[in-house]
Design a protein around this motif. Sequence first.
Motif: not given
Length: 412
Positions: A183-198
């Motif tokens: 379903p979802i692409g998680l991203g690279n090293t700095w993007q781990s905050f994106v989904w918790p934020m969302a």
Amino acid sequence: MKKSIIGVLLLASLLTVSACGNSSKEGKGSDDKVVELHSDKGEKKTMKNVIPIIKDQTGLTLKNVDTIDFSAYQTNIQQSLSSKKAPDLFTWWTGSQLNELVANDLVEDLTDVWPEFVKAGVSDEIKEGLSVDGKVYGSPLNILYNGVFYNKEIFTENNLEEPKTLDDFLAICEALKKKGITPIGLGNTWQSFVWPMALVGSMDPTLYDEWTAGKVGFDDPRLKKVFYLWADMLEKGYFTAQQQDQAKDFATGQVAMILNATNMVAGFTEDYGLVSGENIDIFVLPSQKADQKRTIFYEVAPILVAKNGQKKEEAIKVLTAYYDQEAQQAYADISGSAATTNVKFADAISKRLSEDAGDSENFNLKLRYYEQFTPEIVNLSIDEYWKIADKPTKEQVDKSLEEIQKQWEAVK
């Protein structure tokens, strides 16, 4: 004869000095009409058609001074701000980095001119992200809105529609997973905050405000509940492995969705031939109920006026002209982004999310997580969130959030 020659040489010398003096004055006069914008964003191309419009309105020429290397740029600006060589205008970062400049009295207070920017079309909802202690110190170079890109062909083939609630979204993830589609692409090293934020913004926007304002800690039970949901989504296989090429995975159909900013559109079009609004589209992650406001996260590169700048009045005139609709339209036509909400975008995705961002009745605008905390907390949290992505259990959530909490208490 010698006297005559000497007299001629002396006269020639005086004329030369006089000419140099006039040239210097002319140069200085010309420089007085030039306002420099220092940036690490590479804005020469995007400002190309904006500069003539600003000059027509103000008689001033905007000159872009680009320093692409981040470290060199940051060092150069910090060293010059307390001197007479301070830049006229410069781009910076919001959050703690803006706070530091304000604390050292290095940037001009723009509170009085902010209403003029809003009148021109800058959203007043981003004011808080550009303010320190209730005073405005920055204005937007551009505003990048974040939404969930989705592959329309994958959705159509699997009889899926844009979700109206968070439960709808989770049901879409489950349906795609059952079909063998990530379903979802998680991203690279700095993007781990994106989904918790969302997810915090979706489930509890007020909690997001309290969290980023430092009113609740990382170990707050309500926050843990959101992270438990994210861990459950990870455990169910709704995301790719960490540190993947998110744009490529999405553009080639390896994943059905990604959460990112609208400036991704140009790359999808140029590099992969995807048509905005046809092959791909975007929606804002829904709230828990269909009639609740959705949260749009934005990122903004603020333009600041140096307190020690020699052309503060001219700099503010240039800024005011920059937000003129004609100037913003010229910027949007090239960049696919803008600082105001009243421009017309050529591509459907930028148009849609910009209109949503301007709809305050149905959408919240919130500054993204990355700019909300001090760099050491952001960097530590990114590392800890990756640990959750690697081991998505409640135990790991508790451990990681407690680790961040300890450091947050030590530095706040």
